[in-house]
Design a protein around this motif. Structure first.
Motif, mmCIF file in Angstrom:
data_model
loop_
_atom_site.group_PDB
_atom_site.id
_atom_site.type_symbol
_atom_site.label_atom_id
_atom_site.label_comp_id
_atom_site.label_asym_id
_atom_site.label_seq_id
_atom_site.Cartn_x
_atom_site.Cartn_y
_atom_site.Cartn_z
ATOM 1 N N PHE A 54 11.156 0.297 4.734
ATOM 2 C CA PHE A 54 10.146 1.076 5.443
ATOM 3 C C PHE A 54 10.798 2.300 6.077
ATOM 4 N N PRO A 55 10.157 3.458 6.015
ATOM 5 C CA PRO A 55 10.699 4.646 6.680
ATOM 6 C C PRO A 55 10.594 4.514 8.194
ATOM 7 N N ALA A 108 0.823 -1.214 0.000
ATOM 8 C CA ALA A 108 0.000 0.000 0.000
ATOM 9 C C ALA A 108 0.853 1.259 0.000
ATOM 10 N N LEU A 109 1.894 1.288 0.832
ATOM 11 C CA LEU A 109 2.744 2.471 0.879
ATOM 12 C C LEU A 109 3.504 2.633 -0.431
ATOM 13 N N GLY A 110 3.965 1.528 -1.002
ATOM 14 C CA GLY A 110 4.634 1.605 -2.296
ATOM 15 C C GLY A 110 3.721 2.163 -3.368
ATOM 16 N N VAL A 159 5.874 -6.892 1.816
ATOM 17 C CA VAL A 159 6.474 -6.564 0.522
ATOM 18 C C VAL A 159 7.343 -5.322 0.726
ATOM 19 N N PRO A 160 8.607 -5.326 0.292
ATOM 20 C CA PRO A 160 9.448 -4.145 0.460
ATOM 21 C C PRO A 160 8.814 -2.914 -0.199
ATOM 22 N N PHE A 215 5.130 -0.051 13.643
ATOM 23 C CA PHE A 215 4.483 -1.359 13.676
ATOM 24 C C PHE A 215 3.846 -1.574 15.042
ATOM 25 N N GLU A 216 2.623 -2.094 15.040
ATOM 26 C CA GLU A 216 1.880 -2.365 16.263
ATOM 27 C C GLU A 216 2.146 -3.788 16.746
#
Length: 389
Positions: free
Chosen positions: A326-327, A19-21, A347-348, A332-333
């Motif tokens: 990841f920045p 999603a972030l990618g 996924v990277p 992470f929870e």
């Protein structure tokens, strides 16, 4: 040019690497607007991580974390914590784009390689159900390289054929490719099959982005973990309390070595040896500072955590997250082991961004350097015929 608007849904979303990618890619490509619609994962900590980092920044209080897909509703935005087998796909809203990293457990070379006969092998079919029900304009699917050989290649062939034709009346042009993500800006040698599909009725052609776009990007471990240095109080940066034996064992290893390396076996005292018939190459293996990391995993016992190239300790989850691109502000929870699993299964981010950037440029009509895919359905079918001959 009219902006292209895509609502994106996800199954097996993980903590949000895909999603972030995709979000970063949409910001990079002019004329693309991406809106996350819904996501699903069976692990609650993973859903909390996705909610915190992907949905809250975009939607605030209007986003929801629910335990049943029916509670989200057609117009709802959120992440569904639910077993995919119980998911009501019809209850989820319309989407133009779809992503899913279907579980790799039964396709990984590290394991029994059960493929479609395993517990997780058939779960790709829920992605096919989404394609049949929602008919998105595009999809991106990801899995391990071992997918190609499971069930003597039959599993891969079946998956490709089902993704190509999920139901009567809708079909996709698919482009499978084995990516080595260290060639796309990720400081880790992580090989994954990514299958991109574009609906057959659309005049859009996806091509595999060329690694030459990313030439010159520093993907070494030392740069990833020290430029800049991680703040001592950064989230998810808890250090593992190493036993005296582990500390002593690591002290005998040079960068790139593991406990089964020939030189190490000559000098390692008997009380520090690992007595096993399975000599996995990453067992207590140190990273090499001037190379990309080996593959970061989400599970495993002693010796599988990834180890600093000079300090006698395992990596922290924050360091692992950096190797997954990841920045540091991606939090992470969950507890330390839960976070380790999330990071390793993700996924990277930069790998996903490279694929989505090419996909969005394809829709926007923007040229980019490309290469021929190293996998095609035709070759897969031919390989299966050759094995049967």
């Amino acid at each position: 040019m009219t902006d292209l608007f895509f609502r994106m849904g996800e199954l097996f979303s993980g903590p949000g690497g895909m999603a972030l990618g995709a979000r970063l890619a949409a910001q990079e490509v002019d004329g693309i607007e991406l809106r996350h619609a819904w996501a699903n994962d069976f692990d609650r900590d993973t859903c909390r991580t996705y909610f915190r980092n992907i949905l809250e920044p975009e939607f605030g209080e209007s986003a929801r974390l629910v335990d049943d897909s029916a509670d989200l509703g057609q117009d709802g935005v959120g992440v569904v914590h639910q077993n995919v087998r119980d998911l009501d796909i019809d209850a989820l809203g319309a989407i133009e784009g779809f992503a899913f990293g279907f579980p790799c457990n039964d396709y990984s070379l590290v394991g029994e390689w059960k493929g479609l006969a395993g517990t997780y092998g058939p779960l790709y079919s829920y992605g096919v159900k989404v394609l049949a029900a929602k008919r998105p304009k595009w999809f991106v699917a990801e899995n391990v390289s071992g997918l190609r050989g499971a069930n003597e290649g039959r599993a891969f062939r079946q998956i490709l054929q089902h993704l190509q034709s999920p139901t009567d009346g809708v079909s996709y042009r698919i482009v499978p490719h084995l990516y080595s993500f260290d060639q796309y800006g990720v400081p880790q040698r992580r090989q994954r099959i990514v299958i991109v599909g574009i609906r057959e009725d659309l005049d859009v052609e996806f091509r595999v982005p060329s690694p030459e776009i990313y030439e010159g990007v520093d993907v070494t471990v030392q740069t990833a973990l020290t430029s800049p240095h991680i703040h001592p109080h950064a989230p998810n940066h808890e250090f593992t309390k190493q036993s005296a034996n582990v500390i002593e064992r690591l002290s005998y290893l040079l960068p790139g070595e593991n406990v089964f390396s020939p030189r190490v076996l000559q000098v390692l005292p008997d009380h520090l040896r690992i007595n096993t018939k399975t000599t996995i190459s990453t067992t207590y293996r140190r990273l090499e500072p001037h190379k990309p990391a080996y593959t970061i995993t989400g599970g495993g016992g002693g010796g599988s955590h990834g180890y600093h190239w000079v300090l006698n300790r395992a990596l922290t989850n924050r360091e692992r997250a950096r190797l997954q691109s990841f920045p540091d502000d991606f939090i992470f929870e969950g507890g330390k082991e839960s976070v380790r699993k999330q990071v390793g299964m993700a996924v990277p981010v930069l790998g996903a961004q490279a694929v989505f950037t090419a996909l969005f440029r394809s829709f926007a009509g923007i040229e980019y350097p490309w290469i021929e895919p190293n996998i095609t359905l035709e070759r897969v079918l031919q390989a299966e015929r050759d094995r049967a001959a």
